[in-house]
Scaffold this active site. Structure first.
Site, PDB file in Angstrom:
ATOM      1  N   ASP A  72       0.732  -1.074   0.077  1.00 48.34           N
ATOM      2  CA  ASP A  72      -0.074   0.154  -0.130  1.00 48.34           C
ATOM      3  C   ASP A  72       0.888   1.179   0.085  1.00 48.34           C
ATOM      4  OD1 ASP A  72       1.001  -0.337   2.679  1.00 48.34           O
ATOM      5  OD2 ASP A  72      -0.949  -1.201   3.139  1.00 48.34           O
ATOM      6  N   ASP A 141      -7.516  -4.142  14.420  1.00 47.86           N
ATOM      7  CA  ASP A 141      -8.900  -4.545  14.451  1.00 47.86           C
ATOM      8  C   ASP A 141      -9.036  -5.692  13.189  1.00 47.86           C
ATOM      9  OD1 ASP A 141      -7.903  -3.136  12.140  1.00 47.86           O
ATOM     10  OD2 ASP A 141      -9.476  -1.386  12.111  1.00 47.86           O
ATOM     11  N   HIS A 143      -7.313  -5.770  10.244  1.00 52.52           N
ATOM     12  CA  HIS A 143      -7.175  -5.333   8.715  1.00 52.52           C
ATOM     13  C   HIS A 143      -5.785  -5.903   8.493  1.00 52.52           C
ATOM     14  CE1 HIS A 143      -5.151  -1.526  10.246  1.00 52.52           C
ATOM     15  NE2 HIS A 143      -4.585  -1.719   9.209  1.00 52.52           N
ATOM     16  N   GLU A 148      -9.686  -2.169   5.317  1.00 48.36           N
ATOM     17  CA  GLU A 148     -10.298  -1.877   6.743  1.00 48.36           C
ATOM     18  C   GLU A 148     -11.509  -2.993   6.998  1.00 48.36           C
ATOM     19  OE1 GLU A 148      -8.653  -0.194   8.680  1.00 48.36           O
ATOM     20  OE2 GLU A 148      -8.044   1.803   7.730  1.00 48.36           O
TER      21      GLU A 148
END
Length: 270
Positions: A72, A141, A143, A148
């Site tokens: 990314d 979380d 991801h 996400e």
């Protein structure tokens, strides 16, 4: 799934680095047949990059015939910015090994057409056939890359809006000022990651324990995108003791017994 339950962050880093080197050396890459390696940024892989550099300097591996694709990059953050993922990769890894510049692939978050850039990236990956090994981390979380919670589990490379939790987590790299963190990023998709021949996820620290639990014991759920890797034929999860805290004792025992006597084989305890 192959789950590697280790004790310390250093053990995780050394194990991961040695696994990457073993894969490259066993592949015997050439200019015509390069080894294709997917790479992450962030705090978790830093020590793995340091160990890879050390082993490269010791003559244990060459990256001359390795092609890399990063996961990314932030949108609208100049490449020369100290917190861009371009800067991160060159400062912490590429500048210290013998990889050829033309073999480095990182998404360009400063193009006029982000969708075209994402399509180009997917096509570039396909031009090599597949990514042989994709190393990644996981967010608190669950991801992976910037996929996400609630991301499509069949998604491809695209632009994503970052959640408030991610902005807060990444603000530590921006003087703890959430307003300085870019709100968007280009990221490979979950489907892109699933296309890799092998996926190795590193998780260290107690804050990653719930994500590890979701990856190992949970059901496949788009709210925990890491759980999609349960569908992968060659998914490898390497964790330190702190990241295992939410797992059942019998789960850790089961995978420990599967691995057998891990110490002294795939990692060095330093």
């Amino acid at each position: 799934m192959r789950f590697i339950p280790l004790q310390t962050e250093q053990q995780v880093s050394c194990w991961a680095a040695q696994h990457i080197i073993n894969r490259i050396n066993d592949f015997k890459p050439t200019a015509e047949r390069p080894f294709v390696l997917g790479l992450p940024t962030g705090g978790t892989p830093l020590k793995t990059y340091q160990e890879l550099i050390r082993l490269y300097q010791a003559g244990k591996v060459s990256f001359k015939h390795v092609v890399t694709f990063n996961m990314d990059e932030y949108v609208a953050l100049p490449e020369e910015h100290p917190e861009s993922y371009h800067s991160f990769m060159y400062n912490n890894f590429f500048n210290h090994i013998d990889i050829l510049p033309e073999n480095i692939n990182i998404l360009n978050g400063n193009t006029d057409d982000h969708n075209a850039e994402c399509r180009r990236y997917e096509e570039k990956i396909k031009s090599y056939g597949k990514i042989h090994l994709f190393m990644g981390g996981v967010g608190v979380d669950g991801h992976i890359a910037f996929n996400e919670p609630a991301s499509s589990l069949s998604s491809r490379t695209r632009i994503k809006t970052l959640t408030q939790d991610t902005l807060i987590a990444n603000s530590r790299f921006f003087n703890n000022d959430v307003t300085q963190v870019p709100k968007y990023a280009l990221t490979i998709g979950v489907g892109t990651l699933l296309d890799a021949e092998e996926v190795m996820i590193l998780a260290t620290g107690h804050q990653k324990a719930l994500a590890v639990q979701a990856a190992v014991e949970g059901s496949i759920n788009h709210l925990w995108t890491v759980s999609a890797l349960q569908m992968h034929r060659h998914f490898l999860l390497v964790c330190d003791e702190a990241a295992q805290q939410e797992l059942k004792v019998k789960t850790v025992k089961y995978f420990t017994e599967l691995e057998g006597a891990v110490a002294g084989t795939d990692y060095q305890d330093k």
